[in-house]
Design a protein around this motif. Structure first.
Motif, PDB file in Angstrom:
ATOM      1  N   UNK A 187       1.015  -0.355  -0.089  1.00 14.71           N
ATOM      2  CA  UNK A 187       0.341   0.097  -0.126  1.00 14.71           C
ATOM      3  C   UNK A 187       0.973   1.028  -0.205  1.00 14.71           C
ATOM      4  N   UNK A 188       2.315   1.092   0.786  1.00 12.71           N
ATOM      5  CA  UNK A 188       2.713   2.357   0.581  1.00 12.71           C
ATOM      6  C   UNK A 188       3.284   2.554  -0.549  1.00 12.71           C
ATOM      7  N   UNK A 189       3.493   1.745  -1.316  1.00 17.64           N
ATOM      8  CA  UNK A 189       4.286   2.394  -2.524  1.00 17.64           C
ATOM      9  C   UNK A 189       3.321   2.903  -3.865  1.00 17.64           C
ATOM     10  N   UNK A 190       1.634   2.849  -3.542  1.00 17.40           N
ATOM     11  CA  UNK A 190       0.929   2.831  -4.142  1.00 17.40           C
ATOM     12  C   UNK A 190       0.538   5.320  -3.908  1.00 17.40           C
ATOM     13  N   UNK A 191       1.895   5.486  -2.587  1.00 18.75           N
ATOM     14  CA  UNK A 191       1.347   6.719  -2.603  1.00 18.75           C
ATOM     15  C   UNK A 191       1.852   7.767  -2.830  1.00 18.75           C
ATOM     16  N   UNK A 192       2.654   8.610  -3.524  1.00 23.66           N
ATOM     17  CA  UNK A 192       3.660   9.391  -4.166  1.00 23.66           C
ATOM     18  C   UNK A 192       4.321  10.712  -3.548  1.00 23.66           C
ATOM     19  N   UNK A 193       3.301  10.372  -1.662  1.00 26.48           N
ATOM     20  CA  UNK A 193       3.531  11.666  -1.573  1.00 26.48           C
ATOM     21  C   UNK A 193       3.141  11.652   0.297  1.00 26.48           C
ATOM     22  N   UNK A 194       3.794  11.577   1.379  1.00 30.81           N
ATOM     23  CA  UNK A 194       3.964  11.500   2.709  1.00 30.81           C
ATOM     24  C   UNK A 194       3.629  13.310   2.824  1.00 30.81           C
ATOM     25  N   UNK A 195       2.649  13.847   3.403  1.00 27.86           N
ATOM     26  CA  UNK A 195       3.661  14.994   4.514  1.00 27.86           C
ATOM     27  C   UNK A 195       2.577  14.416   6.412  1.00 27.86           C
ATOM     28  N   UNK A 196       3.906  13.820   6.988  1.00 28.93           N
ATOM     29  CA  UNK A 196       3.227  13.481   8.121  1.00 28.93           C
ATOM     30  C   UNK A 196       3.767  14.093   9.450  1.00 28.93           C
ATOM     31  N   UNK A 197       3.238  14.487  10.283  1.00 31.06           N
ATOM     32  CA  UNK A 197       3.589  14.823  11.860  1.00 31.06           C
ATOM     33  C   UNK A 197       2.506  16.522  11.645  1.00 31.06           C
ATOM     34  N   UNK A 198       2.106  16.683  10.852  1.00 28.62           N
ATOM     35  CA  UNK A 198       0.864  18.069  11.057  1.00 28.62           C
ATOM     36  C   UNK A 198       0.379  18.175  12.721  1.00 28.62           C
ATOM     37  N   UNK A 199       0.590  19.685  12.998  1.00 29.80           N
ATOM     38  CA  UNK A 199      -0.057  19.385  14.706  1.00 29.80           C
ATOM     39  C   UNK A 199      -2.065  19.449  13.940  1.00 29.80           C
ATOM     40  N   UNK A 200      -2.240  19.461  15.584  1.00 26.53           N
ATOM     41  CA  UNK A 200      -3.688  19.083  15.303  1.00 26.53           C
ATOM     42  C   UNK A 200      -4.379  19.976  14.488  1.00 26.53           C
ATOM     43  N   UNK A 201      -3.867  21.904  14.275  1.00 24.55           N
ATOM     44  CA  UNK A 201      -4.606  22.262  13.137  1.00 24.55           C
ATOM     45  C   UNK A 201      -4.006  22.484  12.029  1.00 24.55           C
ATOM     46  N   UNK A 202      -2.998  22.025  12.309  1.00 21.84           N
ATOM     47  CA  UNK A 202      -1.604  22.174  11.081  1.00 21.84           C
ATOM     48  C   UNK A 202      -1.892  21.558   9.681  1.00 21.84           C
ATOM     49  N   UNK A 203      -3.417  21.263   9.342  1.00 20.12           N
ATOM     50  CA  UNK A 203      -2.751  19.771   7.835  1.00 20.12           C
ATOM     51  C   UNK A 203      -3.538  21.329   6.938  1.00 20.12           C
ATOM     52  N   UNK A 204      -4.012  22.036   7.149  1.00 20.21           N
ATOM     53  CA  UNK A 204      -3.677  22.818   5.780  1.00 20.21           C
ATOM     54  C   UNK A 204      -2.666  23.366   5.070  1.00 20.21           C
ATOM     55  N   UNK A 205      -1.652  23.580   5.836  1.00 20.20           N
ATOM     56  CA  UNK A 205      -0.018  23.810   5.937  1.00 20.20           C
ATOM     57  C   UNK A 205       0.183  22.966   4.488  1.00 20.20           C
TER      58      UNK A 205
END
Length: 212
Positions: free
Chosen positions: A121-139
């Protein structure tokens, strides 16, 4: 306009982590000095937004980074106990085969996310943006869009919480809510997301149709 990019949340959307969260949250509450969650609190909290949850549980905003780091470490020790929802892998493969690019935006560590998804499943993803703060997903959404070179109108974020919907709107992208995760269905529907999914198999059916 067809969606070229689907940005997924992990916990509560692809991974069935809510039972694990409930088993461990009161230990975290004791450690960081916020209110414990009683059995009768669970459903009211599922109907509340993130800011209201923090207020109800007396969680100071300044403690959130410390709590998040602790939760990531705790989850790393138990990630093998948290399975993906049934059908998640099949759905992701169908989207990828249908020409939809996949990205993951999560508050968790990327290493945890990759372990939970598994190699295939990991191989299907082109990008990972992890470590988002609770209100930081928009960035994080904006960063994913820039790296993908995809117009905001061609992207959709898929999550299970009110804050996922709020973040998608702040980033100018479409939002879809899944009703099998942390937030209650009625709380999500009250936000009027672009799409509501009640079953995993609906995701690929809806997004691949939009590619036609």
């Amino acid at each position: 306009m067809p969606y070229k990019l689907a940005i997924f949340d992990l916990d509560g959307t692809l991974a069935d982590s809510f039972p694990w969260f409930l088993r461990h949250v009161n230990g975290v509450a004791d450690r960081f000095g916020f209110r414990r969650i009683a059995d009768g609190d669970v459903e009211p909290l599922r109907r509340a937004g993130s800011r209201e949850i923090l207020k109800r549980q007396d969680v100071p905003r300044w403690k959130l980074p410390m709590i998040a780091r602790h939760m990531r470490r705790l989850k790393a020790a138990h990630v093998g106990d948290i399975a993906l929802f049934p059908g998640a892998g099949t759905m992701l493969r169908a989207l990828a085969d249908g020409g939809v690019r996949l990205a993951l935006v999560s508050s968790d560590h990327e290493a945890n996310a990759r372990r939970q998804l598994g190699e295939a499943n990991t191989a299907l993803f082109s990008d990972f943006a992890c470590g988002a703060s609770i209100f930081g997903k928009a960035a994080k959404f904006r960063c994913v869009l820039r790296r993908a070179g995809v117009d905001a109108a061609q992207a959709i974020a898929i999550g299970d919480e009110v804050r996922d919907i709020e973040a998608a709107r702040a980033a100018g992208i479409a939002c879809a809510a899944v009703t099998w995760g942390y937030a209650a269905s009625e709380a999500l529907r009250a936000q009027q997301p672009d799409i509501v999914f009640d079953q995993m198999e609906q995701i690929a059916a809806a997004l691949i149709v939009k590619q036609a």
